[in-house]
Design a protein around this motif. Structure first.
Motif, PDB file in Angstrom:
ATOM      1  N   GLU A   5      -5.660   2.637  -3.155  1.00  0.00           N
ATOM      2  CA  GLU A   5      -5.334   3.915  -2.893  1.00  0.00           C
ATOM      3  C   GLU A   5      -3.958   4.589  -3.500  1.00  0.00           C
ATOM      4  O   GLU A   5      -2.942   4.395  -3.084  1.00  0.00           O
ATOM      5  CB  GLU A   5      -5.195   3.990  -1.274  1.00  0.00           C
ATOM      6  N   LYS A  28       0.900  -1.323  -0.014  1.00  0.00           N
ATOM      7  CA  LYS A  28      -0.049  -0.056  -0.135  1.00  0.00           C
ATOM      8  C   LYS A  28       1.018   1.371   0.095  1.00  0.00           C
ATOM      9  O   LYS A  28       0.326   2.167  -0.620  1.00  0.00           O
ATOM     10  CB  LYS A  28      -1.080   0.007   1.396  1.00  0.00           C
ATOM     11  N   LYS A  44       0.851   4.214  -2.952  1.00  0.00           N
ATOM     12  CA  LYS A  44       0.559   5.758  -2.625  1.00  0.00           C
ATOM     13  C   LYS A  44       1.409   6.698  -3.332  1.00  0.00           C
ATOM     14  O   LYS A  44       1.216   7.850  -3.530  1.00  0.00           O
ATOM     15  CB  LYS A  44       0.626   5.711  -1.174  1.00  0.00           C
TER      16      LYS A  44
END
Length: 248
Positions: free
Chosen positions: A236, A212, A216
């Motif tokens: 994300e 993750k 980002k």
């Protein structure tokens, strides 16, 4: 000589310019033999030396550096050099000057738009489709103040021509965009530091999604006709500019 055509024509006012292409396999081996002298005539070394010459991609700078470094070495050193070349090991001693030369040429590009375009090509891997590049150019703001597709194509071809003038792209047809493997790998290396990206080779299997924290910071994701078993519930990616997703 210069890697940048604009330096010769604009800054130095050259009336006629001769483009120096990369060496053919035949020419590469002749240069290898000339600089390597007796070393490459050794029957135990010669087969490996020929593979090393072939993997130099016709770049005289790389050929000369390699021969000078290896001509008094034993067979194991030649095999190690071949391994570095095959895997594009830029931390090894042989590719460092080539990497530095390409990186310096990148730093010298005349505009931020051209640098962004170079990094885009670096993140895309092997396949450069002109139609896709036109769309990606709009995603990245490379076609500012352009209102029509025709004007967008003209801007794209100007960017391609400028990278050819800087010796990043090979000569070819108007809609052909091709770079040497070593240039592609250096472009990907620079892009991974400045504009992190995630890409999977065409027809390959996506084994796992990145962490993750990486996503980002990710600017481009290219999953072009790859095998994807499962999609994440949520992506994300606040910095993401391009997402290409084709699955089989």
């Amino acid at each position: 000589t210069s890697r940048d055509l604009n330096v010769l024509t604009t800054d130095l006012g050259a009336k006629k310019v001769y483009r120096l292409e990369v060496l053919s396999e035949d020419e590469s081996w002749k240069l290898f033999e000339k600089r390597g002298e007796n070393a490459v005539k050794d029957l135990s070394i010669q087969p490996v030396a020929m593979k090393v010459a072939k993997n130099c991609a016709g770049l005289p700078l790389l050929i000369v550096n390699l021969v000078e470094a290896l001509k008094n070495k034993d067979l194991y050193a030649w095999k190690d050099a071949l391994e570095q070349l095959t895997n594009f090991d830029f931390d090894g001693c042989f590719y460092s000057k080539v990497y530095s030369a390409i990186e310096l040429s990148y730093d010298s590009l005349e505009s931020q738009e051209l640098k962004t375009f170079f990094l885009l090509l670096g993140s895309m891997g092997n396949g450069y489709n002109v139609k896709d590049l036109l769309v990606y150019g709009w995603c990245l703001g490379l076609h500012k103040h352009v209102d029509t597709l025709a004007d967008g194509r003209n801007r794209l071809h100007k960017l391609i021509d400028n990278l050819r003038d800087a010796c990043f792209l090979l000569e070819g047809e108007r809609d052909s965009v091709e770079a040497l493997a070593v240039v592609r790998v250096v472009a990907a290396s620079i892009a991974s530091k400045l504009k992190p990206f995630f890409a999977v080779e065409r027809n390959a299997k996506l084994k796992e999604w990145p962490r993750k924290d990486f996503l980002k910071n990710c600017h481009h994701i290219f999953l072009d006709w790859c095998l994807i078993d499962e999609l994440p519930e949520r992506l994300e990616c606040p910095n993401l500019k391009i997402l290409k997703l084709h699955s089989q």
